[in-house]
Enzyme design. Structure first.
Site, PDB file in Angstrom:
ATOM      1  N   HIS A 121      -0.416   5.792 -22.584  1.00  0.00           N
ATOM      2  CA  HIS A 121      -1.095   4.590 -22.550  1.00  0.00           C
ATOM      3  C   HIS A 121      -0.803   3.554 -21.472  1.00  0.00           C
ATOM      4  CE1 HIS A 121      -4.198   1.474 -24.097  1.00  0.00           C
ATOM      5  NE2 HIS A 121      -3.314   0.599 -23.934  1.00  0.00           N
ATOM      6  N   ASP A 157      -4.121   3.037 -30.590  1.00  0.00           N
ATOM      7  CA  ASP A 157      -3.016   2.697 -29.794  1.00  0.00           C
ATOM      8  C   ASP A 157      -2.069   1.973 -30.589  1.00  0.00           C
ATOM      9  OD1 ASP A 157      -4.501   3.846 -27.782  1.00  0.00           O
ATOM     10  OD2 ASP A 157      -5.224   2.044 -27.265  1.00  0.00           O
ATOM     11  N   CYS A 727      -1.446  -8.455  49.174  1.00  0.00           N
ATOM     12  CA  CYS A 727      -0.373  -9.377  48.475  1.00  0.00           C
ATOM     13  C   CYS A 727       1.161  -9.238  49.168  1.00  0.00           C
ATOM     14  CB  CYS A 727      -0.261  -9.653  47.185  1.00  0.00           C
ATOM     15  SG  CYS A 727       0.253  -8.102  46.190  1.00  0.00           S
TER      16      CYS A 727
END
Length: 923
Positions: A121, A157, A727
């Protein structure tokens, strides 16, 4: 009162067990019990087939040749069915094991085994008795979750406890996550342990107390799934996560026409991130104030003034992102499947059929066909294994129909690894008819995977530098357009891009590089027409080195890693310290006009390889290759928002990139004055990381002991390569006096035979300057040189009688150190020559270093000692010895002093787009 009790039972060497239940959980318990050779599973009792679908427990039992019994019911009107009891008794079980059972089992069966029945459970009994224990553990806001294994009795249960296990609940837990991370894996192991304890005679029976006992309603009933919005944000959040991902919390939306639509909420979290931007109100039944749809989901205010955010909403059978509620236009389904993708469709159909036990059609709905939550888990895991895709359970809920799921799979594959490529997006553009080619070129902004117009339809005029005619008009981004792109990149960085693994990222980049190579003639043609680059150079360098950069950095994607570091721990504890290399986030890139696609690729390839998303503002005079590149990123399968391209002006779009608070890194190539302004903006905005590749006045020293033929050849290239728009161009040549005149003579001889003209002509060696303003500056530069007394021996003016921005290659000699042209960069085809005496090397080194720039440098000499001494003493980021302009994507590139800082290319470039995180763990 708890009363412990133990069995006094001899060790069972051949315990006869009956398994009663269903699902993967029960099947795994069966497999675990079968590993114990001293146990015999004599029968498995489960539910009937659903259509042609057999429960996995039955299938597992049959695979082990265990008798399987399938009962629709064990009793009728509370009375056990005789025929069922007879079949159960036939197996002569000594112990019943109920791992998960949804049926009511009569007491004649529960007590029918000599040792009784043990049940699993999913709660810490006596709390949360009933069929929906996991949900109620979350709904009630429990701090711990767990499970109980108990001896079944005639109550709900209520039987004596055998064992219990528990774990802390995390704020991120949902029904799905707590089940998968703890209740399922630990529950299977605990069931095996419980059987061992029973067999060993050590299983206790601890009477349950009724103190704190709760009996909770079953959440499989729709009336219990309705979300009450008249409560605190925390309780709303707990309710939603208690039903996530099955079945979902029910809410009701009031539509604009007053009708109501029932939906389900998933993916909730408490929200504390402050006010949302651009939110749209959405009315929910039972909520006093409107909820707000925003980019992160649906924001709901609780009665306590706190907020909960819902990420996903289910409408009918379709799961959508909550943020997409108001989106009218859904994405169009894929129709252009490749043969490989169609083969994947057949493979995916086989996976679905194996799970659903039924023929699969395009309209087959996974859940309507009977699939449950464990089937979702199985589908996700099998698809991940088969196709190596990142997939989560929520994707099944978002695309439950087979054709939708296949569409989602293919999109994920295309985004993750390039797959068969994505669809070609629609855009407005123009047809470029040049170089015997007919090329479709976009002219809109590229934001979030789509080409769109700029705000207020703003445009830039793009001029062909070869004939000074209008080539086209291109969208001109505004600061608001930049914000849209940043938001898209930010969303992608924390969304779709994070789902792409490092290796898949590399595969995407390789796919893009392959597409660039397939279209290299088109790209080179566009570059030549748009920027004035000579076609042969554009093909080899502008485009060729761009492709190389993407392939090189693709190889780095899955090799970015941190280190483990030995540190001094505080004894007796130990410490593990390690570093992680992580992407920075959204990166802004601003690139110049001399190498449009190459500068994009140098920066963006490293940026993407490191895992970032980006937006780039290309030069406003020549953005066309960047826009064509954007189209190729879609074909390669990059997720929307990862790459964004925004042509525009530096003063507004470029400035907006530098100022934006969500941009965490800026890579810039341009002039030093603009670089200084950019750096200040980065500091003032959010202290964003920046790398700057700025101006240069690179010295080239030519000693008399050089190979003169080679020195002339490379000296020419150092200045006139790419029309001087380079550059690292040698801004000043220092030539030893013994060879000065001969060097100049040879240069002039070669210049007189240089072909100037149409850059698309294969015989052309020198094309037009990029734009008129630059050409005019070159004219002024030469005029100032002459005015200061330098000797103009060639050129110095626009090419006469020629349409276009053609500037004559120029040579100045007798240039003194204090002259303007000796100190400032021309960025054009202008050779500046000064003499030096070979006996005074120290002086020429001092003159070479006197510049505030330090980008590149070069030396020609046959004396290796002299060359190495030059390399040691020169203050420049790149040193060429007996060569010039020899760059490679694996070699770092960047300058010193006012030429900037940071590196493009090579492994070092990755560090510009990564951050280092240090993690220390004490154990």
């Amino acid at each position: 009162m708890r009363i412990p009790f133990r069995y006094h039972y001899c060790l069972q060497s051949n315990l006869r067990i009956a398994i009663i239940g269903q699902s993967n959980f029960a099947a795994d318990v069966l497999e675990l019990i079968l590993e114990r050779s001293r146990f015999q599973v004599v029968g498995v009792f489960t539910i009937p087939d659903k259509g042609s679908r057999e429960d996995v427990l039955a299938t597992t039992a049959a695979n082990h040749n265990i008798p399987v019994f399938k009962f629709a019911s064990w009793r009728r009107k509370g009375i056990a069915l005789p025929e069922v009891l007879e079949q159960y008794k036939s197996v002569k079980a000594e112990l019943n094991v109920l791992p998960f059972c949804s049926q009511f089992i009569p007491m004649e069966v529960i007590d029918g085994a000599s040792l009784g029945s043990i049940c699993y459970h999913p709660s810490i009994l006596p709390r949360h008795r009933g069929a929906s224990a996991i949900s109620w553990t979350l709904i009630e806001g429990d701090e711990v979750a767990g499970f109980s294994i108990f001896w079944a009795d005639d109550g709900l249960d209520t039987g004596p406890l055998l064992l219990q296990r528990q774990t802390n609940l995390e704020p991120t837990d949902t029904l799905d996550t707590i089940y998968k991370r703890f209740l399922y894996p630990e529950g299977v192991k605990a069931m095996g342990l419980a059987v061992d304890m029973v067999a060993n005679g050590t299983a206790p029976k601890i009477v349950q107390t009724e103190v704190g006992a709760t009996y909770d309603p079953a959440m499989f009933k729709a009336e219990n799934q309705r979300l009450c919005l008249d409560q605190s944000a925390k309780r709303i959040w707990n309710f939603v996560r208690g039903l996530d991902s099955v079945p979902g919390a029910i809410a009701t939306v009031v539509l604009d026409d007053g009708t109501e639509e029932q939906v389900r909420f998933f993916g909730a979290h408490l929200y504390s991130a402050g006010p949302v931007k651009n939110g749209k109100p959405l009315k929910l039944v039972g909520l006093a104030k409107p909820a707000w749809v925003h980019e992160g989901g649906l924001l709901i205010e609780g009665t306590d003034g706190a907020f909960v955010n819902v990420r996903r909403i289910k409408r009918g059978t379709k799961m959508i992102n909550a943020s997409d509620w108001f989106k009218q236009a859904e994405h169009q389904p894929i129709t252009d499947f490749s043969e490989d993708e169609l083969a994947k469709k057949a493979q995916l159909s086989s996976i679905w059929q194996a799970i659903l036990k039924a023929p699969i059609e395009g309209a087959t709905d996974f859940f309507a066909a009977g699939a449950g939550s464990m089937d979702v888990v199985r589908l996700v895991e099998e698809v991940k294994d088969a196709f190596d895709v990142p997939l989560e359970n929520e994707h099944v809920f978002m695309a439950p129909v087979f054709d939708e799921f296949f569409d989602l799979l293919i999109r994920t594959l295309r985004e993750g690894s390039g797959g068969a490529g994505g669809k070609q997006v629609e855009y407005q553009g123009f047809q470029l008819k040049a170089n015997k080619r007919d090329i479709r070129v976009p002219t809109q902004l590229f934001i979030n995977g789509e080409f769109v117009d700029a705000e207020e339809q703003r445009v830039l005029d793009i001029i062909n530098p070869s004939d000074e005619q209008l080539l086209c008009k291109v969208a001109c981004a505004s600061p608001n357009d930049v914000d849209k792109a940043v938001q898209a990149a930010h969303k992608a960085f924390f969304g779709s891009w994070k789902q792409v693994s490092a290796r898949q990222r590399g595969q995407l980049m390789l796919k893009l590089a392959d597409l660039m190579e397939q279209h290299k003639e088109d790209l080179a043609t566009i570059e030549s027409v748009d920027s004035g680059a000579v076609y042969t150079l554009a093909l080899k360098t502008h485009i060729g080195m761009s492709i190389d950069a993407w392939r090189y950095f693709a190889g780095w994607c899955d090799k970015i890693q941190g280190n483990t570091i030995p540190v001094n721990p505080a004894r007796p504890n130990n410490v593990l310290t390690f570093t992680r290399k992580e992407p920075i986030g959204v990166c802004g890139l601003v690139t110049p006009w001399n190498y449009p696609l190459m500068m994009l690729s140098w920066k963006m390839a490293a940026c993407i390889a490191a895992g970032n998303t980006c937006l780039i503002k290309p030069a406003q005079t020549c953005p066309l290759t960047a826009l064509k590149f954007a189209e190729l990123t879609v074909l390669a399968g990059f997720p929307a928002g990862v790459i964004n391209v925004l042509p525009g002006k530096g003063s507004d779009a470029g400035q907006a990139v530098a100022d934006h608070h969500l941009v965490r890194k800026l890579g810039f190539t341009g002039s030093t004055p603009i670089g200084k302004h950019i750096m200040k903006s980065c500091a003032d905005s959010n202290l964003k990381k920046c790398s700057l590749e700025l101006g240069g006045k690179s010295p080239l020293v030519i000693f008399a002991d050089c190979d003169l033929d080679k020195a002339v050849k490379h000296g020419m290239s150092s200045v006139f390569f790419n029309k001087g728009e380079n550059c690292i161009a040698a801004g000043r040549l220092f030539v030893e006096d013994r060879i000065h005149d001969e060097f100049v003579r040879r240069v002039l001889k070669d210049l007189r035979s240089m072909t100037i003209g149409d850059p698309l002509n294969r015989s052309t060696a020198h094309g037009p300057q990029n734009h008129k303003a630059h050409m005019d500056k070159l004219v002024e530069y030469c005029q100032q040189g002459v005015a200061e007394g330098a000797k103009l021996v060639y050129g110095g003016c626009r090419v006469p009688n020629m349409k276009g921005y053609f500037f004559t290659p120029t040579v100045f000699t007798d240039v003194e150190d204090d002259m303007y042209i000796a100190k400032e960069e021309s960025f054009g085809p202008i050779m500046i020559i000064s003499k030096f005496n070979g006996s005074d090397v120290d002086s020429v080194m001092a003159r070479a270093n006197r510049s505030e720039y330090g980008l590149a440098s070069g030396v020609f000499t046959k004396d290796i000692s002299k060359a190495l001494s030059f390399a040691d003493r020169i203050e420049a980021g790149t040193v060429f010895v007996n060569v010039y302009n020899k760059t490679d994507v694996a070699a770092p590139f960047g300058g010193f002093k006012q030429s900037g800082f940071g590196k493009d290319l090579g492994q070092e470039a990755l560090n510009e787009y990564l951050k280092t995180k240090c993690v220390t763990i004490e154990y």
